[in-house]
Write a protein that holds these residues in place. Sequence first.
Motif, PDB file in Angstrom:
ATOM      1  N   ILE A 136       0.838  -1.199   0.000  1.00 56.01           N
ATOM      2  CA  ILE A 136       0.000   0.000   0.000  1.00 56.01           C
ATOM      3  C   ILE A 136       0.874   1.251   0.000  1.00 56.01           C
ATOM      4  O   ILE A 136       1.725   1.412   0.882  1.00 56.01           O
ATOM      5  CB  ILE A 136      -0.929   0.018   1.229  1.00 56.01           C
ATOM      6  N   PRO A 137       0.696   2.146  -0.967  1.00 56.83           N
ATOM      7  CA  PRO A 137       1.488   3.386  -0.979  1.00 56.83           C
ATOM      8  C   PRO A 137       1.258   4.199   0.285  1.00 56.83           C
ATOM      9  O   PRO A 137       0.124   4.344   0.746  1.00 56.83           O
ATOM     10  CB  PRO A 137       0.962   4.128  -2.219  1.00 56.83           C
ATOM     11  N   GLY A 138       2.337   4.720   0.863  1.00 55.35           N
ATOM     12  CA  GLY A 138       2.226   5.502   2.085  1.00 55.35           C
ATOM     13  C   GLY A 138       1.498   6.815   1.861  1.00 55.35           C
ATOM     14  O   GLY A 138       1.614   7.434   0.804  1.00 55.35           O
ATOM     15  N   ASP A 139       0.753   7.231   2.854  1.00 56.07           N
ATOM     16  CA  ASP A 139      -0.001   8.484   2.798  1.00 56.07           C
ATOM     17  C   ASP A 139       0.800   9.564   3.524  1.00 56.07           C
ATOM     18  O   ASP A 139       0.968   9.509   4.743  1.00 56.07           O
ATOM     19  CB  ASP A 139      -1.367   8.304   3.460  1.00 56.07           C
ATOM     20  N   ILE A 140       1.289  10.547   2.772  1.00 56.94           N
ATOM     21  CA  ILE A 140       2.132  11.590   3.364  1.00 56.94           C
ATOM     22  C   ILE A 140       1.341  12.431   4.358  1.00 56.94           C
ATOM     23  O   ILE A 140       1.854  12.817   5.417  1.00 56.94           O
ATOM     24  CB  ILE A 140       2.729  12.485   2.255  1.00 56.94           C
ATOM     25  N   GLU A 141       0.090  12.729   4.038  1.00 55.82           N
ATOM     26  CA  GLU A 141      -0.719  13.587   4.905  1.00 55.82           C
ATOM     27  C   GLU A 141      -0.993  12.927   6.252  1.00 55.82           C
ATOM     28  O   GLU A 141      -0.913  13.566   7.302  1.00 55.82           O
ATOM     29  CB  GLU A 141      -2.036  13.937   4.207  1.00 55.82           C
ATOM     30  N   ARG A 142      -1.333  11.645   6.231  1.00 60.88           N
ATOM     31  CA  ARG A 142      -1.637  10.943   7.480  1.00 60.88           C
ATOM     32  C   ARG A 142      -0.394  10.332   8.117  1.00 60.88           C
ATOM     33  O   ARG A 142      -0.434   9.895   9.268  1.00 60.88           O
ATOM     34  CB  ARG A 142      -2.675   9.844   7.228  1.00 60.88           C
ATOM     35  N   GLY A 143       0.697  10.288   7.358  1.00 58.82           N
ATOM     36  CA  GLY A 143       1.917   9.656   7.848  1.00 58.82           C
ATOM     37  C   GLY A 143       2.081   8.290   7.218  1.00 58.82           C
ATOM     38  O   GLY A 143       1.104   7.537   7.101  1.00 58.82           O
ATOM     39  N   VAL A 144       3.287   7.957   6.813  1.00 65.26           N
ATOM     40  CA  VAL A 144       3.510   6.704   6.087  1.00 65.26           C
ATOM     41  C   VAL A 144       3.291   5.476   6.969  1.00 65.26           C
ATOM     42  O   VAL A 144       3.135   4.368   6.463  1.00 65.26           O
ATOM     43  CB  VAL A 144       4.932   6.674   5.480  1.00 65.26           C
ATOM     44  N   MET A 195       2.446   2.751  -7.298  1.00 64.62           N
ATOM     45  CA  MET A 195       3.862   2.855  -6.959  1.00 64.62           C
ATOM     46  C   MET A 195       4.106   2.376  -5.530  1.00 64.62           C
ATOM     47  O   MET A 195       3.336   2.679  -4.614  1.00 64.62           O
ATOM     48  CB  MET A 195       4.333   4.300  -7.112  1.00 64.62           C
ATOM     49  N   GLY A 196       5.178   1.629  -5.359  1.00 64.56           N
ATOM     50  CA  GLY A 196       5.549   1.182  -4.029  1.00 64.56           C
ATOM     51  C   GLY A 196       6.278   2.279  -3.269  1.00 64.56           C
ATOM     52  O   GLY A 196       6.740   3.269  -3.848  1.00 64.56           O
ATOM     53  N   ASN A 197       6.399   2.096  -1.963  1.00 60.50           N
ATOM     54  CA  ASN A 197       7.085   3.098  -1.148  1.00 60.50           C
ATOM     55  C   ASN A 197       8.561   3.230  -1.503  1.00 60.50           C
ATOM     56  O   ASN A 197       9.168   4.273  -1.262  1.00 60.50           O
ATOM     57  CB  ASN A 197       6.943   2.746   0.337  1.00 60.50           C
ATOM     58  N   ASP A 198       9.142   2.169  -2.076  1.00 65.02           N
ATOM     59  CA  ASP A 198      10.549   2.261  -2.471  1.00 65.02           C
ATOM     60  C   ASP A 198      10.734   3.251  -3.613  1.00 65.02           C
ATOM     61  O   ASP A 198      11.819   3.831  -3.769  1.00 65.02           O
ATOM     62  CB  ASP A 198      11.098   0.885  -2.855  1.00 65.02           C
ATOM     63  N   SER A 199       9.693   3.464  -4.408  1.00 64.81           N
ATOM     64  CA  SER A 199       9.744   4.472  -5.473  1.00 64.81           C
ATOM     65  C   SER A 199       9.284   5.834  -4.974  1.00 64.81           C
ATOM     66  O   SER A 199       9.871   6.869  -5.304  1.00 64.81           O
ATOM     67  CB  SER A 199       8.866   4.040  -6.656  1.00 64.81           C
ATOM     68  N   LEU A 200       8.243   5.837  -4.156  1.00 64.36           N
ATOM     69  CA  LEU A 200       7.683   7.102  -3.671  1.00 64.36           C
ATOM     70  C   LEU A 200       8.622   7.831  -2.718  1.00 64.36           C
ATOM     71  O   LEU A 200       8.688   9.067  -2.715  1.00 64.36           O
ATOM     72  CB  LEU A 200       6.347   6.844  -2.968  1.00 64.36           C
ATOM     73  N   ASP A 204      14.411   9.271   0.952  1.00 69.15           N
ATOM     74  CA  ASP A 204      13.756  10.244   1.834  1.00 69.15           C
ATOM     75  C   ASP A 204      14.079   9.903   3.289  1.00 69.15           C
ATOM     76  O   ASP A 204      13.586   8.913   3.833  1.00 69.15           O
ATOM     77  CB  ASP A 204      12.246  10.209   1.594  1.00 69.15           C
ATOM     78  N   GLN A 205      14.892  10.738   3.919  1.00 70.64           N
ATOM     79  CA  GLN A 205      15.308  10.466   5.292  1.00 70.64           C
ATOM     80  C   GLN A 205      14.153  10.599   6.287  1.00 70.64           C
ATOM     81  O   GLN A 205      14.123   9.919   7.313  1.00 70.64           O
ATOM     82  CB  GLN A 205      16.445  11.417   5.689  1.00 70.64           C
ATOM     83  N   GLN A 206      13.206  11.472   5.982  1.00 72.03           N
ATOM     84  CA  GLN A 206      12.050  11.618   6.868  1.00 72.03           C
ATOM     85  C   GLN A 206      11.217  10.338   6.885  1.00 72.03           C
ATOM     86  O   GLN A 206      10.693   9.930   7.929  1.00 72.03           O
ATOM     87  CB  GLN A 206      11.192  12.805   6.419  1.00 72.03           C
ATOM     88  N   TYR A 207      11.109   9.702   5.721  1.00 66.42           N
ATOM     89  CA  TYR A 207      10.397   8.423   5.624  1.00 66.42           C
ATOM     90  C   TYR A 207      11.090   7.366   6.483  1.00 66.42           C
ATOM     91  O   TYR A 207      10.451   6.659   7.267  1.00 66.42           O
ATOM     92  CB  TYR A 207      10.358   7.985   4.160  1.00 66.42           C
ATOM     93  N   MET A 208      12.413   7.285   6.341  1.00 67.58           N
ATOM     94  CA  MET A 208      13.169   6.314   7.128  1.00 67.58           C
ATOM     95  C   MET A 208      13.068   6.612   8.616  1.00 67.58           C
ATOM     96  O   MET A 208      12.970   5.705   9.448  1.00 67.58           O
ATOM     97  CB  MET A 208      14.630   6.312   6.688  1.00 67.58           C
TER      98      MET A 208
END
Length: 309
Positions: A136-144, A195-200, A204-208
């Motif tokens: 499931i692609p992560g939702d930036i607004e709600r948090g990944v 798109m998977g999270n590895d592409s999105l 991105d350090q914030q994602y990690m």
Amino acid sequence: MCLLLDVVNEKVILCHIAFCLTCFALYIETVVHSSNLLAIKSRRNDISCVIFVKSCIACSEVTIPSIPSHLKQLNLYLETAEVALMAGLVSPSDGLVDSALRCLNNVDLLEGSRMPKDIDGFQSVLCKFCSLIVMIPGDIERGVTSIPRNMFSILSSLSWMLPSMKVKVLCALILTFAALSQNNLLYHSIHDEVMGNDSLFYGDQQYMQELLSFSAVILQSLIDTVLQEPIQAASGNLSLDACNAIASSFEACEGASDICSKLVETAKLSLVSDNKYLQSTIKFLNSRELVQGEGLKKQENNLLCESVV
């Protein structure tokens, strides 16, 4: 005599009602499975097919609440969400996952008894949920990490969950976060537009950091839950389950080594020295040395270890 007949008749009527409800539930389940199967078979690129697939998914979504069992509802919501992802319908899939989370909150395996029922089925569905999260692609607004966060919050509120059940799910979540941290995910949706999270979130350090932060919460909860198991032998096996999940997910750092060592010591206190699971776990730790594989990156993992030790 008449009173006895009334009681007998009432029991017969209740049995008939229960039988009818069971048949109805099975019929509804069949409708959902059939609708999802039609959506998969008709998946093409023309617009008319997309409309048909959306109709099939909508049919499943409105039908699922008619099923009495919340656990079966949960399983069907996840099945339909997976079908939606296969068709490239991310938004409907998100809605179905939200419905699955609401359904999870209502699951009660006790149903008036002292011990939970269908534990294996429940754990299997939750592991399936964790596997779906990877796609499931992560939702930036709600948090990944919004979906696993909500899942964890709900599971923490279920008072009937045994420590053994919770450990299995927490181990699955640990492995899920390890999978999400990889530069190339283990698997993706078959639809090119999803798109998977590895592409999105590549690089991105914030994602990690968000993955890292919540992994620390899961890891601490896992350790605490293992210690809550009252049965000694079960506690030993749960310690090894947790140890294997951690060793499979994280690279070397002092904190991770300490955690695994403590879990192994807990297992040794509960199990005989020649226990095969204990021996295989120790062998695995020695071979891995907690440094091999694609877990969370070492410099990020050091921060994780500091937060949980």
